[in-house]
Design an enzyme around this catalytic site. Sequence first.
Site, PDB file in Angstrom:
ATOM      1  N   ASP A 267      16.307  14.667  23.947  1.00  0.00           N
ATOM      2  CA  ASP A 267      17.028  13.302  24.237  1.00  0.00           C
ATOM      3  C   ASP A 267      16.574  12.399  25.392  1.00  0.00           C
ATOM      4  O   ASP A 267      17.408  11.901  25.860  1.00  0.00           O
ATOM      5  CB  ASP A 267      18.490  13.743  23.997  1.00  0.00           C
ATOM      6  CG  ASP A 267      19.127  12.218  23.140  1.00  0.00           C
ATOM      7  OD1 ASP A 267      18.487  11.434  22.852  1.00  0.00           O
ATOM      8  OD2 ASP A 267      20.442  12.242  23.434  1.00  0.00           O
ATOM      9  N   LYS A 269      15.676   9.405  27.453  1.00  0.00           N
ATOM     10  CA  LYS A 269      15.799   8.135  27.126  1.00  0.00           C
ATOM     11  C   LYS A 269      16.677   7.681  28.459  1.00  0.00           C
ATOM     12  O   LYS A 269      17.094   8.371  29.215  1.00  0.00           O
ATOM     13  CB  LYS A 269      16.599   7.812  25.737  1.00  0.00           C
ATOM     14  CG  LYS A 269      18.137   8.153  25.994  1.00  0.00           C
ATOM     15  CD  LYS A 269      18.681   7.550  24.660  1.00  0.00           C
ATOM     16  CE  LYS A 269      20.165   8.204  24.468  1.00  0.00           C
ATOM     17  NZ  LYS A 269      20.987   7.810  23.584  1.00  0.00           N
ATOM     18  N   ASN A 272      20.033   8.140  29.459  1.00  0.00           N
ATOM     19  CA  ASN A 272      20.258   9.854  29.973  1.00  0.00           C
ATOM     20  C   ASN A 272      19.446  10.187  31.224  1.00  0.00           C
ATOM     21  O   ASN A 272      19.765  11.432  31.640  1.00  0.00           O
ATOM     22  CB  ASN A 272      19.945  10.843  28.817  1.00  0.00           C
ATOM     23  CG  ASN A 272      20.865  10.574  27.496  1.00  0.00           C
ATOM     24  OD1 ASN A 272      21.896  10.237  27.668  1.00  0.00           O
ATOM     25  ND2 ASN A 272      20.277  11.299  26.406  1.00  0.00           N
ATOM     26  N   ASP A 285      23.448  14.945  29.707  1.00  0.00           N
ATOM     27  CA  ASP A 285      23.441  14.547  28.349  1.00  0.00           C
ATOM     28  C   ASP A 285      22.769  15.731  27.758  1.00  0.00           C
ATOM     29  O   ASP A 285      21.592  15.573  27.270  1.00  0.00           O
ATOM     30  CB  ASP A 285      23.253  13.575  27.868  1.00  0.00           C
ATOM     31  CG  ASP A 285      23.991  13.361  26.349  1.00  0.00           C
ATOM     32  OD1 ASP A 285      24.139  14.579  25.775  1.00  0.00           O
ATOM     33  OD2 ASP A 285      23.878  12.362  25.471  1.00  0.00           O
ATOM     34  N   THR A 319      16.738  10.301  19.607  1.00  0.00           N
ATOM     35  CA  THR A 319      16.927   8.686  19.384  1.00  0.00           C
ATOM     36  C   THR A 319      15.490   8.349  18.925  1.00  0.00           C
ATOM     37  O   THR A 319      14.630   8.627  19.565  1.00  0.00           O
ATOM     38  CB  THR A 319      17.391   7.946  20.850  1.00  0.00           C
ATOM     39  OG1 THR A 319      18.444   8.886  21.219  1.00  0.00           O
ATOM     40  CG2 THR A 319      17.459   6.727  20.819  1.00  0.00           C
TER      41      THR A 319
HETATM   42  N1  LIG Z   1      27.271  13.309  35.689  1.00  0.00           N
HETATM   43  C1  LIG Z   1      27.718  11.972  35.454  1.00  0.00           C
HETATM   44  N2  LIG Z   1      27.809  11.162  36.396  1.00  0.00           N
HETATM   45  C2  LIG Z   1      27.781   9.730  36.163  1.00  0.00           C
HETATM   46  N3  LIG Z   1      27.974   9.244  34.866  1.00  0.00           N
HETATM   47  C3  LIG Z   1      27.692  10.036  34.070  1.00  0.00           C
HETATM   48  C4  LIG Z   1      27.561  11.274  34.197  1.00  0.00           C
HETATM   49  N4  LIG Z   1      27.437  11.862  32.947  1.00  0.00           N
HETATM   50  C5  LIG Z   1      27.541  11.084  32.098  1.00  0.00           C
HETATM   51  N5  LIG Z   1      27.703   9.654  32.521  1.00  0.00           N
HETATM   52  C6  LIG Z   1      27.664   8.211  31.988  1.00  0.00           C
HETATM   53  O1  LIG Z   1      28.317   8.511  30.675  1.00  0.00           O
HETATM   54  C7  LIG Z   1      27.248   8.100  29.679  1.00  0.00           C
HETATM   55  C8  LIG Z   1      27.613   8.947  28.581  1.00  0.00           C
HETATM   56  O2  LIG Z   1      27.460  10.204  28.802  1.00  0.00           O
HETATM   57  P1  LIG Z   1      26.826  11.288  27.684  1.00  0.00           P
HETATM   58  O3  LIG Z   1      25.393  10.850  27.320  1.00  0.00           O
HETATM   59  O4  LIG Z   1      26.557  12.678  28.392  1.00  0.00           O
HETATM   60  O5  LIG Z   1      27.538  11.139  26.584  1.00  0.00           O
HETATM   61  P2  LIG Z   1      27.313  11.381  25.128  1.00  0.00           P
HETATM   62  O6  LIG Z   1      28.533  11.606  24.280  1.00  0.00           O
HETATM   63  O7  LIG Z   1      26.466  12.856  24.868  1.00  0.00           O
HETATM   64  O8  LIG Z   1      26.777  10.302  24.742  1.00  0.00           O
HETATM   65  P3  LIG Z   1      25.810  10.071  23.313  1.00  0.00           P
HETATM   66  O9  LIG Z   1      26.632  10.198  22.242  1.00  0.00           O
HETATM   67  O10 LIG Z   1      24.862   8.782  23.622  1.00  0.00           O
HETATM   68  O11 LIG Z   1      24.674  11.124  23.103  1.00  0.00           O
HETATM   69  C9  LIG Z   1      25.974   8.150  30.284  1.00  0.00           C
HETATM   70  O12 LIG Z   1      24.964   7.511  29.696  1.00  0.00           O
HETATM   71  C10 LIG Z   1      26.308   7.812  31.689  1.00  0.00           C
HETATM   72  O13 LIG Z   1      26.402   6.330  32.023  1.00  0.00           O
END
Ligand SMILES: Nc1ncnc2c1ncn2[C@@H]1O[C@H](COP(=O)(O)OP(=O)(O)OP(=O)(O)O)[C@@H](O)[C@H]1O
Length: 533
Positions: A267, A269, A272, A285, A319
Amino acid sequence: MIFALDEELDKLNIDEENGLDPLEDVSSIESDFSNFPQEQLQQQQQQQQYIQPLTSDHLNISSSINSMRNRRRSSVLDKFSILSPMHTRRVSVHHHNNEDLVKPELKRPEGVSEESAIDDDDEEGIVTDTNSKKISDFKPIRVLGKGAYGKVILVKDQESSKLYAMKTLKKAEILINESNVINLNIERTFAERTILSQLEHPNIVKLFYSFHDQNKLYLILQYVPGGELFYHLKEYGTLSEDIVSYYAAEISCALKFLHDKGIVYRDLKPENCLLNERGHLILTDFGLSKKAVDENDPNNEGGDSNEESIYTLHSIIGTPEYCAPEILQGLPYNKNCDWYSLGCLLFDMLIGKPPYTGNNHKIILNKIQKDKQGPKIPFYLSEGMKDMLNWLLKKDKTKRWDVDKYWKEEKVTTNGNGNKGKPKKAGKQRELKFQSHFIFRKINWELMESGDLQRTEMGPIVPMITDWELAENFDEEFTSMSYEDDYAIDIPKSNNNNNNSNLDGTITGSNGTDDIFKGFSFKASRSYLERHF
Ligand SMILES: Nc1ncnc2c1ncn2[C@@H]1O[C@H](COP(=O)(O)OP(=O)(O)OP(=O)(O)O)[C@@H](O)[C@H]1O
């Protein structure tokens, strides 16, 4: 939403629409940069040890592009209605009535025990569901981001005042879905917690705790305050080749580390990729990552037939704009798909959009297939960068650069005749070592791979941080969101009212989810926590 692409992305085809074509087909460029004089490289490396911090000259501000850049989330399993080739895990596209919903037999993914930890050498490393952290140990500050199953919230440990990013996942969102997707959702949830709990790398986000209560699952992650690379790309439009090469090197180190552990990331992109306070890139992620069985491992005795081999994964996932063509086609794929995604990410950083865009995977696949010669790469990029993109973006995975195999020059570089071993191109496979590529001439790989560079030097874009709690490098779209829904402390219902909840928040009873999330809780070992705080 699954594979839902913003229609706006198509508008990014500004060049086509304006009749301009700054792109040239460089598929024929297969220049071999192995002849670049090594002494000169080393000299350059010593003089200009690392890439200098960002100045305005480094950034190619492109307002027309950055204003149109759109977030591509969420990347989950695609629902392929039209394409359903062999080996594809079929996922239904139509919605069921509740009555029609066939309850799948829910199971915790293989290999997930009820207790787990990074080390077992100290007793704090082992926790059970009942003695891990809990939500009330953390004070919410603001929302950082939002994913498919919940929000990511900046929180403060009430006891230590340390800041963390708390990723919340709503159990209901995971479980209330089309019946045949539920097990995949559970697998995805456990994969992220299990994979992250086993990793320690300077360019990969760290997981410190995980726990769950009646309604939600929580991952307590390292807070990465510099925001998403996506955020910075939106601001700057495109980045200079020096900066892109630097990030390419950091991402490659993380990918190679994962691949060596049998994990395919799947994933990659800009959303992430986060920047830490020193400007180094941190992959986050891991919900789509997959630890697969190594067929060559003598300890693997065949095992579960549902396990996918690292050599042949089949799930359609990711994606689409950053997905390797073999994934979009539903064909078997392997870790090599991550190197194609790296090509797409580099292309995006340099040009302002990934090589192929469209409203859905089919449009993207059609474009890839139509483009016999590979994606068009702008003439203004350096020959070295064109060469890199060309080798990573080969649509035929057998011709794509096998970066894992040709990662770096081994220490002994002489052949049997005492001549210096010279990287060569044999047949259609590229044998040049990845680290020796011209675009990485300023990278000190040894320092980067050991993590010393990330500890001692600044990255090329150092984020502005006046106060860590302000989360200044995150989109206001998220930081202005309410966290009430995702932070609410669940009060477990008593056990004698048949409501299926225990004091530790695990669900038991006859609702078909018995203990399904048991074993999710985790606490990093004391030594790990001390090392990173
Ligand atoms: N460790 C972190 N520190 C700061 N911000 C974070 C962190 N982890 C995630 N984020 C923020 O939160 C957003 C969403 O997190 P993440 O991609 O892990 O969620 P997701 O539910 O897996 O998203 P998706 O459904 O898009 O795959 C990230 O794109 C980032 O902006």
